[in-house]
Enzyme design. Structure first.
Site, PDB file in Angstrom:
ATOM      1  N   MET A 176       0.806  -1.221   0.000  1.00  0.00           N
ATOM      2  CA  MET A 176       0.000   0.000   0.000  1.00  0.00           C
ATOM      3  C   MET A 176       0.838   1.270   0.000  1.00  0.00           C
ATOM      4  O   MET A 176       0.282   2.370  -0.033  1.00  0.00           O
ATOM      5  CB  MET A 176      -0.911   0.003   1.241  1.00  0.00           C
ATOM      6  CG  MET A 176      -1.961  -1.086   1.249  1.00  0.00           C
ATOM      7  SD  MET A 176      -3.132  -0.926  -0.137  1.00  0.00           S
ATOM      8  CE  MET A 176      -3.872   0.658   0.224  1.00  0.00           C
ATOM      9  N   ARG A 177       2.166   1.137   0.024  1.00  0.00           N
ATOM     10  CA  ARG A 177       2.989   2.342   0.080  1.00  0.00           C
ATOM     11  C   ARG A 177       2.793   3.196  -1.169  1.00  0.00           C
ATOM     12  O   ARG A 177       2.805   4.425  -1.100  1.00  0.00           O
ATOM     13  CB  ARG A 177       4.461   1.980   0.258  1.00  0.00           C
ATOM     14  CG  ARG A 177       5.361   3.208   0.392  1.00  0.00           C
ATOM     15  CD  ARG A 177       6.789   2.856   0.733  1.00  0.00           C
ATOM     16  NE  ARG A 177       6.923   2.445   2.121  1.00  0.00           N
ATOM     17  CZ  ARG A 177       7.331   1.245   2.513  1.00  0.00           C
ATOM     18  NH1 ARG A 177       7.636   0.334   1.608  1.00  0.00           N
ATOM     19  NH2 ARG A 177       7.428   0.952   3.784  1.00  0.00           N
ATOM     20  N   ALA A 178       2.587   2.569  -2.304  1.00  0.00           N
ATOM     21  CA  ALA A 178       2.403   3.332  -3.539  1.00  0.00           C
ATOM     22  C   ALA A 178       1.170   4.214  -3.460  1.00  0.00           C
ATOM     23  O   ALA A 178       1.187   5.373  -3.906  1.00  0.00           O
ATOM     24  CB  ALA A 178       2.300   2.375  -4.728  1.00  0.00           C
TER      25      ALA A 178
END
Length: 686
Positions: free
Chosen positions: A274-276
């Protein structure tokens, strides 16, 4: 103090400048990785950014740059009382590729810690970079142990220094900026993901722009101060704009429709985790603030995707970076229609607001790096009577000679699907660069013994130190509980870890390999070994032989991508000059031993063992193999022979080389043979 080159004087490189400016507006974006060829102003632009960063308030006298409004309660220089501090310019701290661990995280005085119980700590570069910029030039060449420390600090926002139970912690939150030349090797995926944005830079091909670059650089070199003065007004205006964008940033609205577009884009490009999504949201917000708007629009999301996703969508080291912009536009349009029920009313103001233009960025639409793929597999060349039908590719078209190629030369075969390979290693104990292949004496790893330190003590062997000091306690007048330790008592721990090697591939590209449609499988095997070399931090080289001679298709390099591209475009056909291939490999290794004597080589010969051309070609190949064996070169032969009748020539070549042989099937880590056979290169070495 040297006068830095002005940021506003950098010609072109719009993506590079925008990525850096967005991080200046919102450090939460997470830094930027700049990828590009040599001489494209990567380092110049990064160093120039420091002059544009707003000043920071720090506690007076604190070596760890504590914020006076909220000082770190665990600061080694604390405790600090809340109150006013002093303002100073934001720092840009450069981390050299060859820095030691102590230089990065700091060092403890172990002697004082043992004898006096005092935590005497000398801060490192992470402390200097706190609340500033940490810049790593050639970040892809950074040693693994330094990468691990950077990952820990970036994840926790703090640095921990521990030596035999003595621990120091301090805050370490910084803007991570890295530059790299992809030709020199790729970056570890874990560190790659820590960079919020990535930009690709290349030198302009426009004559006028190139002339202006040279003109400005010469003017700066002649009189840096006068050149900087000419750009002072532009620098001041840009600095004020950064301050204004920072002030506007908390008021920027990120609507639900925009969030859906961000989530849909990340899902469409199959990014991991989910970092993107989070980085895209922060980048789009920073873009809106930079443009002077209080609401994020679709064009902000599009630009954020082009900056935040290319390095996160790569599935393996051989995938080319970049995004398919047509797919991106389609994804954004579909998400907007889903949100509005088909009535999409774009923002009438557009993205405008002064966002620097984004043009000329190299984007190949996500196509493979090889580029020479016609979907064909090679048909029988100079085979010894195989009964297989002429090769057909997946589309059903037959092989054809390469136009303008030599006699019998076939089109490049497509590489088979890569797989996880068995562990191939060099026997013995080396002392090469840190890596993950062969055993070596390293600064990191399991402790195997102790020795007297030759310089500064870095890894204390506590038991050996106490043992050395114990017999002298009465003579030194020990009266209390503390141990009286002298410098001569200290012992450095010796450790054993893993090193990276030079893996030199010698690949048979003759007609006998093209026969029986083997070349696709052979290329797939070599591609798998290249992927393994990438993961183990090796240098790689590629020698091929066919026709009348052998050639160095790729000199030893850290760029596994380059080796994969050369392999993908490798044509086949002609005779099999096996001896020439081995002798050319010997020349390459001889030169590399002079350049880097500590890096041990591993010779990987990919062949079926056949040899043609000249008088008694098999005897010549055997003599060339024994030449490698006489110099102690670790080797392995990947036996590509197939069919019911096998001559065993590859196994004989392995014996001449003093190494071992493994078939294509045995090369797979999950093969049945791999469950019962632990193969080590040159296992017969004494």
């Amino acid at each position: 103090m040297n006068t830095p080159y002005p940021f506003t004087a950098v010609v072109g490189q719009d993506d590079l400048r925008l990525g850096l400016l967005l991080n200046a507006v919102s450090p939460a974006v997470g830094g930027v990785l700049v990828r590009g060829e040599k001489g494209t102003a990567k380092s110049t632009a990064v160093r120039a950014l420091a002059a544009l960063m707003p000043e920071v308030a720090v506690v007076s006298g604190c070596r760890f740059s504590c914020d006076p409004a909220l000082p770190d309660p665990a600061c080694p220089d604390g405790p600090h009382e809340s109150g006013t501090g002093v303002s100073r310019a934001a720092r840009t701290v450069e981390l050299p590729v060859g820095a030691s661990e102590d230089r990065l995280v700091g060092a403890l005085d172990i002697e004082r810690a043992l004898s006096e119980g005092v935590k005497a700590f000398e801060p490192g570069l992470l402390a200097d970079a706190h609340r500033g910029i940490l810049y790593v030039d050639e970040v892809n060449l950074l040693h693994d142990h330094l990468v691990d420390l950077l990952l820990d600090a970036a994840a926790m926002g703090a640095s921990y220094v521990e030596r035999e139970g003595v621990s120091v912690r301090h805050a370490a939150r910084f803007l991570l900026v890295g530059t790299m030349n992809p030709e020199e090797g790729e970056l570890r995926p874990q560190l790659l993901d820590r960079f919020g944005l990535t930009v690709e830079v290349a030198a302009s091909r426009e004559t006028d722009l190139r002339v202006e670059v040279v003109r400005r650089r010469l003017a700066y070199d002649d009189d840096p101060a006068a050149f900087a003065a000419r750009w002072a007004d532009e620098e001041a205006a840009l600095r004020e704009r950064i301050v204004a964008a920072r002030a506007l940033l908390p008021r920027v609205v990120l609507g639900d429709g925009v969030l859906r577009q961000i989530a849909a884009t990340c899902a469409a490009f199959e990014v991991d985790g989910m970092r993107a999504d989070i980085v895209m949201a922060r980048t789009a917000t920073a873009l809106a603030a930079w443009a002077g708007r209080e609401e994020v629009v679709e064009d902000d999301v599009r630009q954020a995707a082009l900056l935040a996703l290319p390095h996160r969508r790569r599935r393996n080291p051989f995938d080319a970076p970049g995004l398919d912009e047509d797919k991106l536009d389609e994804t954004l349009k579909d998400a907007a229609e889903d949100e509005s029920g088909g009535d999409d009313d774009p923002d009438p103001d557009g993205p405008g607001g002064g966002v620097p233009p984004q043009g000329g960025g190299p984007d190949d639409g996500g196509t493979d790096a090889g580029g020479h793929d016609d979907g064909g597999t090679d048909a029988g060349g100079h085979d010894d009577g195989g009964s297989d039908a002429p090769g057909r590719d997946e589309a059903g078209s037959g092989d054809a000679p390469v136009p303008g190629g030599g006699a019998g030369e076939q089109r490049p075969a497509r590489a088979g699907e890569p797989f996880r390979t068995k562990m191939l290693s060099v026997p013995g104990l080396g002392e090469g660069a840190a890596g993950r292949r062969s055993r070596a004496r390293t600064e990191h790893g399991r402790t195997t013994g102790s020795r007297r330190p030759e310089g500064a003590l870095t890894k204390l062997h506590l038991a050996a130190t106490v043992q050395a000091a114990a017999p002298h306690q009465r003579a030194r007048g020990r009266s209390g509980r503390g141990l009286v330790v002298r410098r001569d008592d200290l012992r450095q721990a010796t450790r054993e870890g893993r090193e990276g090697n030079l893996v030199l591939f010698v690949v048979d590209a003759s007609g006998s390999m093209a026969a029986r449609q083997r070349m696709s499988a052979v290329k797939g095997a070599v591609m798998s070994l290249l992927l393994d070399a990438y993961q183990r931090r090796d240098k790689v080289g590629l020698v091929t032989f066919r026709g009348k001679d052998a050639e160095v298709a790729l000199p030893p390099t850290s760029s596994v991508d380059a080796a994969a591209a050369r392999l993908e475009s490798l044509p086949t056909g002609g005779r099999t000059p096996l001896a020439a291939g081995l002798l050319r490999a010997h020349d390459v290794l001889r030169v590399e031993r002079l350049r880097d004597p500590s890096r041990r080589p591993l010779l990987v010969v990919v062949t079926d063992g056949r040899a043609t051309g000249g008088v008694d070609p098999l005897a010549l190949a055997a003599r060339a193999g024994r030449l490698h064996a006489s110099e102690g070169t670790a080797s392995v032969v990947v036996d590509c022979e197939s069919g019911f009748v096998r001559l065993g020539l590859a196994a004989q070549l392995a014996r001449d080389l003093g190494g071992g042989a493994v078939t294509l099937d045995e090369l797979r880590a999950d093969s049945i043979a791999g469950l019962v056979k632990d193969f080590t290169a040159a296992g017969r070495a004494a």
